[in-house]
Design a protein around this motif. Structure first.
Motif, PDB file in Angstrom:
ATOM      1  N   PRO A  82      18.271   7.553  -1.708  1.00 17.83           N
ATOM      2  CA  PRO A  82      17.269   8.497  -1.208  1.00 17.83           C
ATOM      3  C   PRO A  82      15.865   8.217  -1.745  1.00 17.83           C
ATOM      4  CG  PRO A  82      19.153   9.624  -2.221  1.00 17.83           C
ATOM      5  CD  PRO A  82      19.218   8.192  -2.625  1.00 17.83           C
ATOM      6  N   VAL A  83      14.882   8.689  -1.012  1.00 17.43           N
ATOM      7  CA  VAL A  83      13.498   8.677  -1.490  1.00 17.43           C
ATOM      8  C   VAL A  83      13.379   9.671  -2.646  1.00 17.43           C
ATOM      9  CG1 VAL A  83      11.076   8.951  -0.837  1.00 17.43           C
ATOM     10  CG2 VAL A  83      12.756   8.207   0.875  1.00 17.43           C
ATOM     11  N   LYS A  84      12.685   9.282  -3.690  1.00 19.36           N
ATOM     12  CA  LYS A  84      12.524  10.149  -4.853  1.00 19.36           C
ATOM     13  C   LYS A  84      11.212  10.933  -4.747  1.00 19.36           C
ATOM     14  CE  LYS A  84      12.798   9.998  -9.909  1.00 19.36           C
ATOM     15  NZ  LYS A  84      12.918   9.108 -11.101  1.00 19.36           N
ATOM     16  N   ASN A  85      11.270  12.215  -5.102  1.00 25.72           N
ATOM     17  CA  ASN A  85      10.091  13.094  -5.142  1.00 25.72           C
ATOM     18  C   ASN A  85       9.495  13.329  -3.754  1.00 25.72           C
ATOM     19  OD1 ASN A  85      10.393  12.958  -7.953  1.00 25.72           O
ATOM     20  ND2 ASN A  85       9.012  11.199  -8.089  1.00 25.72           N
ATOM     21  N   TYR A  86      10.356  13.489  -2.766  1.00 26.09           N
ATOM     22  CA  TYR A  86       9.902  13.611  -1.372  1.00 26.09           C
ATOM     23  C   TYR A  86      10.419  14.892  -0.741  1.00 26.09           C
ATOM     24  CZ  TYR A  86       9.989  12.842   3.697  1.00 26.09           C
ATOM     25  OH  TYR A  86       9.874  12.995   5.054  1.00 26.09           O
ATOM     26  N   ALA A  87       9.572  15.509   0.086  1.00 30.44           N
ATOM     27  CA  ALA A  87       9.968  16.630   0.941  1.00 30.44           C
ATOM     28  C   ALA A  87       9.378  16.399   2.329  1.00 30.44           C
ATOM     29  CB  ALA A  87       9.469  17.959   0.365  1.00 30.44           C
ATOM     30  N   HIS A  88      10.030  16.964   3.351  1.00 29.96           N
ATOM     31  CA  HIS A  88       9.631  16.683   4.736  1.00 29.96           C
ATOM     32  C   HIS A  88       8.204  17.090   5.071  1.00 29.96           C
ATOM     33  CE1 HIS A  88      13.286  15.097   6.576  1.00 29.96           C
ATOM     34  NE2 HIS A  88      13.983  15.925   5.816  1.00 29.96           N
ATOM     35  N   ASP A  89       7.685  18.098   4.394  1.00 27.39           N
ATOM     36  CA  ASP A  89       6.349  18.570   4.753  1.00 27.39           C
ATOM     37  C   ASP A  89       5.243  17.838   3.997  1.00 27.39           C
ATOM     38  OD1 ASP A  89       6.725  19.604   2.232  1.00 27.39           O
ATOM     39  OD2 ASP A  89       6.231  21.670   2.751  1.00 27.39           O
ATOM     40  N   MET A  90       5.582  16.812   3.222  1.00 23.03           N
ATOM     41  CA  MET A  90       4.586  16.069   2.468  1.00 23.03           C
ATOM     42  C   MET A  90       3.798  15.114   3.359  1.00 23.03           C
ATOM     43  SD  MET A  90       6.437  14.943  -1.067  1.00 23.03           S
ATOM     44  CE  MET A  90       6.767  16.112  -2.371  1.00 23.03           C
ATOM     45  N   TYR A  91       2.523  14.976   3.052  1.00 20.10           N
ATOM     46  CA  TYR A  91       1.708  13.925   3.668  1.00 20.10           C
ATOM     47  C   TYR A  91       2.149  12.585   3.083  1.00 20.10           C
ATOM     48  CZ  TYR A  91      -2.426  11.110   4.844  1.00 20.10           C
ATOM     49  OH  TYR A  91      -3.275  10.137   5.312  1.00 20.10           O
ATOM     50  N   TYR A  92       2.404  11.607   3.943  1.00 20.08           N
ATOM     51  CA  TYR A  92       2.810  10.286   3.476  1.00 20.08           C
ATOM     52  C   TYR A  92       2.005   9.232   4.212  1.00 20.08           C
ATOM     53  CZ  TYR A  92       5.631   6.157   2.423  1.00 20.08           C
ATOM     54  OH  TYR A  92       6.046   4.908   2.017  1.00 20.08           O
ATOM     55  N   LYS A  93       1.224   8.479   3.457  1.00 19.26           N
ATOM     56  CA  LYS A  93       0.455   7.379   4.045  1.00 19.26           C
ATOM     57  C   LYS A  93       1.280   6.111   3.963  1.00 19.26           C
ATOM     58  CE  LYS A  93      -3.935   4.945   4.068  1.00 19.26           C
ATOM     59  NZ  LYS A  93      -5.297   4.841   3.487  1.00 19.26           N
ATOM     60  N   LEU A  94       1.540   5.511   5.108  1.00 14.55           N
ATOM     61  CA  LEU A  94       2.383   4.329   5.154  1.00 14.55           C
ATOM     62  C   LEU A  94       1.656   3.133   4.548  1.00 14.55           C
ATOM     63  CD1 LEU A  94       3.755   6.244   7.225  1.00 14.55           C
ATOM     64  CD2 LEU A  94       4.392   4.210   8.502  1.00 14.55           C
ATOM     65  N   PRO A  95       2.298   2.393   3.652  1.00 10.00           N
ATOM     66  CA  PRO A  95       1.662   1.216   3.050  1.00 10.00           C
ATOM     67  C   PRO A  95       1.581   0.029   3.992  1.00 10.00           C
ATOM     68  CG  PRO A  95       3.901   1.445   2.236  1.00 10.00           C
ATOM     69  CD  PRO A  95       3.623   2.659   3.072  1.00 10.00           C
ATOM     70  N   VAL A  96       2.471  -0.008   4.991  1.00 15.15           N
ATOM     71  CA  VAL A  96       2.491  -1.072   6.000  1.00 15.15           C
ATOM     72  C   VAL A  96       2.681  -0.410   7.361  1.00 15.15           C
ATOM     73  CG1 VAL A  96       3.737  -3.097   6.876  1.00 15.15           C
ATOM     74  CG2 VAL A  96       3.463  -2.787   4.411  1.00 15.15           C
ATOM     75  N   TRP A  97       1.901  -0.805   8.336  1.00 12.26           N
ATOM     76  CA  TRP A  97       2.057  -0.224   9.680  1.00 12.26           C
ATOM     77  C   TRP A  97       3.374  -0.677  10.288  1.00 12.26           C
ATOM     78  CZ3 TRP A  97      -0.938   3.123   8.410  1.00 12.26           C
ATOM     79  CH2 TRP A  97      -2.257   2.926   8.006  1.00 12.26           C
ATOM     80  N   PRO A  98       4.123   0.225  10.920  1.00 14.80           N
ATOM     81  CA  PRO A  98       5.501  -0.085  11.336  1.00 14.80           C
ATOM     82  C   PRO A  98       5.617  -0.976  12.568  1.00 14.80           C
ATOM     83  CG  PRO A  98       4.917   2.149  11.966  1.00 14.80           C
ATOM     84  CD  PRO A  98       3.777   1.629  11.146  1.00 14.80           C
ATOM     85  N   SER A  99       4.552  -1.094  13.362  1.00 15.12           N
ATOM     86  CA  SER A  99       4.579  -1.958  14.537  1.00 15.12           C
ATOM     87  C   SER A  99       3.142  -2.249  14.966  1.00 15.12           C
ATOM     88  CB  SER A  99       5.383  -1.322  15.685  1.00 15.12           C
ATOM     89  OG  SER A  99       4.914  -0.026  15.981  1.00 15.12           O
ATOM     90  N   PRO A 100       2.914  -3.288  15.785  1.00 21.18           N
ATOM     91  CA  PRO A 100       1.548  -3.708  16.117  1.00 21.18           C
ATOM     92  C   PRO A 100       0.678  -2.618  16.732  1.00 21.18           C
ATOM     93  CG  PRO A 100       3.112  -5.404  16.760  1.00 21.18           C
ATOM     94  CD  PRO A 100       3.929  -4.215  16.330  1.00 21.18           C
ATOM     95  N   ASN A 101       1.275  -1.711  17.516  1.00 25.11           N
ATOM     96  CA  ASN A 101       0.469  -0.689  18.174  1.00 25.11           C
ATOM     97  C   ASN A 101       0.468   0.656  17.452  1.00 25.11           C
ATOM     98  OD1 ASN A 101      -0.736  -1.782  20.793  1.00 25.11           O
ATOM     99  ND2 ASN A 101       1.363  -2.522  20.889  1.00 25.11           N
ATOM    100  N   LEU A 102       1.071   0.689  16.283  1.00 26.56           N
ATOM    101  CA  LEU A 102       0.899   1.822  15.368  1.00 26.56           C
ATOM    102  C   LEU A 102       0.231   1.246  14.124  1.00 26.56           C
ATOM    103  CD1 LEU A 102       4.194   3.908  15.728  1.00 26.56           C
ATOM    104  CD2 LEU A 102       1.949   4.357  16.718  1.00 26.56           C
ATOM    105  N   ASN A 103      -1.072   1.066  14.219  1.00 28.88           N
ATOM    106  CA  ASN A 103      -1.808   0.297  13.221  1.00 28.88           C
ATOM    107  C   ASN A 103      -2.817   1.132  12.436  1.00 28.88           C
ATOM    108  OD1 ASN A 103      -3.710   0.749  15.186  1.00 28.88           O
ATOM    109  ND2 ASN A 103      -4.220  -1.397  15.538  1.00 28.88           N
TER     110      ASN A 103
END
Length: 413
Positions: A235-256
């Motif tokens: 599991p992800v540690k120290n995480y809850a669903h309502d948290m803001y999470y900035k992705l370190p890597v964009w998941p696909s070319p058109n979600l950049n």
């Protein structure tokens, strides 16, 4: 030496890991502790190497991976390879392992130039590992960043991997990652509209991480013949669903961009319309427009062919007029826990040729709005001018029933 050094720590933490992944009482206690964990940094499953390196010792390993599969800032595959973990095969989903393929483009098998490990494409001539592929490994790792939407194909790949593992009796190890769109909203898919962009009876925004969704696939019997996949989730540690999470890597070319990821649940519906969502620009899923809206809007953009992102975008080389959503506070939108359907209502009202708005026969770049929305009613509701409140009423009781079913599979508050 590196792996052995973590064995003692793994044993000490294993009881906690089992509780988090399997014991509902411990899950409830974890949810109640949400205010405290919000102050701590989020650690993905992959970051917590002490918890899973011992599970890989002496085993032949397969990995479902893409550019979001990282430890810190480095590819998990590269890191495990350097640690002499016996990685036999890399499985690449849509866009490929290194993320160089465009949306929907078929990807060929190849040898990874960095590690020499064979890359087996699951977005080419096959969509799940073969018996021969599975015979070559003892354990499969699944670690890709999802965005929490029914029409984002990672959950389809997850189901296919789980099916291959169940059939071969191999264990699936999921290194979980946060869901940036951690809310639940939209109509639940009418399974008569099942397609490549909708495989499960869930709403548009399902509000689950990959690890949680895998538990739901097992629990709801969504594998063929209700087979069960042997599943372990880090599991992800120290995480809850309502948290803001900035992705370190964009998941696909058109979600950049972070903006595009938060807007995607609302804007992907426009793929079932004549309105461009910005594919063919450097700002996809943050703008909306059409050449025929010149008299209604001042903002414009022009889609062009961009290799690796959109080779033949809708309205290529034509100025599109419409809405610029790059400056709106998308975090506030995320916190509402709702997709925005007002933009669909506004642009339908402004578009002069109503009969063309949802007609996907006009372009191969358009999709079927019924399959995207998951219901045949949505198109008619927009066309009739139904209010948002009345549209949302039609999503019940399906949406509430889904939220209740979802509860027992959650790993996070």
């Amino acid at each position: 030496m590196f792996i052995k050094g973590y064995v003692a720590l793994f044993i000490a933490l294993s009881a906690l890991l089992v509780a988090v992944t399997h014991d509902p009482r411990e899950l409830a206690a974890t949810r109640n502790a949400a205010p405290e964990i919000k102050r701590k940094p989020i650690l993905t499953g992959a970051d917590q190497t002490a918890l899973y390196l011992p599970l890989l010792k002496g085993k032949r390993v397969g990995i479902l991976a893409n550019p979001s599969t990282i430890i810190g800032k480095r590819s998990l595959v590269d890191s495990l390879h350097d640690l002499r973990v016996d990685v036999k095969e890399i499985f690449g989903p849509e866009h490929g392992f290194r993320g160089k393929a465009s949306n929907g483009a078929k990807v060929a098998d190849e040898i990874d130039s960095a590690t020499g490990i064979p890359i087996i494409s699951l977005y080419g001539h096959k969509r799940q590992p073969s018996k021969e592929d599975m015979d070559a490994i003892d354990i499969m790792i699944f670690d890709v960043q999802d965005v929490g939407c029914r029409f984002y194909t990672n959950i389809n790949v997850l189901r296919n991997i789980m099916e291959a593992c169940a059939e071969s009796g191999k264990e699936l190890l999921i290194l979980d990652r946060p869901d940036p769109n951690g809310y639940v909203d939209g109509p639940v898919l009418d399974m008569s509209l099942k397609s490549g962009i909708g495989q499960f009876p869930v709403p548009i925004v399902h509000g689950m991480t990959i690890g949680e969704f895998a538990r739901m696939i097992n629990g709801e019997g969504w594998l063929p013949s209700k087979e069960q996949c042997k599943l372990t989730v880090i599991p992800v540690k120290n995480y809850a669903h309502d948290m803001y999470y900035k992705l370190p890597v964009w998941p696909s070319p058109n979600l950049n961009s972070q903006q595009s990821i938060f807007l995607y649940p609302s804007l992907c519906l426009f793929e079932g319309t004549i309105i461009s969502q910005g594919r063919g620009t450097e700002m996809p899923f943050t703008v909306l427009g059409n050449p025929d809206l010149k008299n209604a809007f001042g903002f414009s953009f022009t889609p062009v062919s961009i290799p690796g992102m959109a080779e033949t975008p809708l309205h290529q080389d034509q100025a599109c007029y419409g809405l610029d959503l790059r400056t709106i506070d998308v975090d506030s939108l995320r916190k509402t826990g709702r997709i925005n359907i007002q933009w669909m209502m506004e642009l339908y009202k402004a578009y002069p040729y109503k009969e063309k708005f949802f007609d996907y026969h006009q372009s191969k770049e358009m999709g079927d709005i019924n399959k995207l929305a998951g219901t045949t009613a949505f198109k008619e509701q927009i066309a009739s001018g139904m209010s948002e409140a009345d549209i949302r009423k039609t999503w019940e009781p399906g949406l509430s029933n889904y939220k209740q079913r979802r509860e027992k599979y959650l790993l996070y508050p």
